[in-house]
Scaffold this motif. Structure first.
Motif, PDB file in Angstrom:
ATOM      1  N   ALA A 150       0.847  -1.340   0.082  1.00  0.00           N
ATOM      2  CA  ALA A 150       0.051   0.074   0.068  1.00  0.00           C
ATOM      3  C   ALA A 150       0.815   1.237   0.013  1.00  0.00           C
ATOM      4  CB  ALA A 150      -0.957  -0.061   1.290  1.00  0.00           C
ATOM      5  N   PRO A 151       0.392   2.521  -0.442  1.00  0.00           N
ATOM      6  CA  PRO A 151       0.972   3.444  -0.296  1.00  0.00           C
ATOM      7  C   PRO A 151       1.165   3.929   1.070  1.00  0.00           C
ATOM      8  CG  PRO A 151      -1.125   4.163  -1.208  1.00  0.00           C
ATOM      9  CD  PRO A 151      -0.742   2.485  -1.234  1.00  0.00           C
ATOM     10  N   PRO A 152       2.352   4.942   1.411  1.00  0.00           N
ATOM     11  CA  PRO A 152       2.456   5.283   2.812  1.00  0.00           C
ATOM     12  C   PRO A 152       1.144   5.972   3.388  1.00  0.00           C
ATOM     13  CG  PRO A 152       4.280   6.009   1.445  1.00  0.00           C
ATOM     14  CD  PRO A 152       3.401   5.329   0.761  1.00  0.00           C
ATOM     15  N   ALA A 153       0.304   6.670   2.485  1.00  0.00           N
ATOM     16  CA  ALA A 153      -0.871   7.373   2.953  1.00  0.00           C
ATOM     17  C   ALA A 153      -1.716   6.131   3.270  1.00  0.00           C
ATOM     18  CB  ALA A 153      -1.451   8.224   2.016  1.00  0.00           C
ATOM     19  N   GLY A 154      -1.940   5.252   2.680  1.00  0.00           N
ATOM     20  CA  GLY A 154      -2.845   3.823   2.973  1.00  0.00           C
ATOM     21  C   GLY A 154      -2.660   3.230   4.217  1.00  0.00           C
ATOM     22  N   TYR A 155      -1.308   2.977   4.199  1.00  0.00           N
ATOM     23  CA  TYR A 155      -0.849   2.259   5.536  1.00  0.00           C
ATOM     24  C   TYR A 155      -0.977   3.040   6.621  1.00  0.00           C
ATOM     25  CZ  TYR A 155       4.058   3.268   4.902  1.00  0.00           C
ATOM     26  OH  TYR A 155       5.457   3.930   4.839  1.00  0.00           O
TER      27      TYR A 155
END
Length: 281
Positions: free
Chosen positions: A108-113
């Protein structure tokens, strides 16, 4: 608002205590009861690892624990669901999730995780093996999600690495007492010998400093307290307690309760408090 780490221990002038466990070892239903014991026993922080295989920084005890947890089918989703389930029951225990980037976060992208971890109710994230190219995006994502970061450094780390860890430790700074794998013993000179380095870190960060690696018994906590750190992190020794109980067919929760009781909590008056209480004339 994010929870502060180790405030109760600091208010009492005691060394804070964090413990490391893999989510899924013991199995999650049993771990639920163990977490309740940690909370009742005034443990300040649980470093709850999302299990991943073949950690280069862990010794055989923690690696076997991770393998048992992986065999239970525990991954990031199961770990965060566990955090969400136990969070409403806790009175003081903070939970810092430790997740390996390659095994658990890279999908997942950083914003997602960052948002997913924050939404679980975790109090901080320690990302293991985060690629340097992602550090800026990672920290921006944690800041946007209101999720504190646990950073790490060694006494032998370069000045630039130390400064970076200190600058971004919004949860606490994990000072790894020595190079090598977890469970391999105390650093040369003992943890008290880290006092000059801990003092230097104080000039770089206002966040708590927690010392780990080689902390396994009451005398080690005393030595960490003498270093001037805010907290000690107990890892392999506690994981071994769980392992021995499971092998013997006894209750790991009772075994861990006895282990925590035997550690004790050293009193750690801070120099600035001594000066305030006993002014120079």
């Amino acid at each position: 608002m994010p929870a502060e780490f180790f405030p109760e221990a600091r208010a009492r002038g005691e060394l804070g205590l964090a413990v490391f466990l893999n989510a899924g070892d013991p199995p999650l239903p049993v771990l639920t009861d163990l977490v309740a014991v940690l909370d009742e026993s005034d443990v300040d922080c649980l470093e709850l690892a999302v299990p991943f295989p073949g950690s280069p920084t862990d010794g055989p005890v923690v690696r076997r624990s991770a393998d048992r947890a992986l065999a239970e089918g525990v991954g990031l989703a199961e770990t965060l669901a566990f955090v969400a389930a136990v969070r409403p029951t806790l009175k003081r225990l903070r939970i810092a999730v430790l997740a390996d980037w390659s095994h658990s976060l890279r999908h997942a992208p950083p914003a997602g995780y960052a948002r997913t971890v924050a939404d679980s109710g975790a109090d901080a994230l320690l990302a293991h093996g985060l690629p340097p190219r992602l550090r800026t995006a990672h920290r921006e994502a944690l800041r946007d999600a209101g999720l504190p970061e646990v950073t790490t450094c060694y006494p032998e780390s370069s000045p630039a690495t130390v400064a970076e860890a200190a600058a971004h430790a919004t949860g606490y700074l994990y000072l790894v007492a020595r190079y090598g794998r977890s469970g391999a013993g105390t650093p040369p000179g003992g943890h008290a010998a880290l006092a000059p380095f801990v003092g230097a870190l104080r000039d770089l960060t206002a966040s708590p400093i927690a010392v780990g690696f080689g902390v396994s018994a009451a005398e080690d906590l005393v030595s960490v307290a003498l270093s001037g750190a805010d907290a000690a992190i107990v890892g392999s020794a506690g994981v071994a307690v769980v392992e021995r109980a499971r092998e013997a067919g006894t209750d790991p929760v009772d075994a861990y309760r006895s282990f925590i009781a035997a550690l004790g909590r050293p009193i750690t008056p801070r120099p600035e408090e001594d000066t305030r209480d006993h002014p120079q004339t």
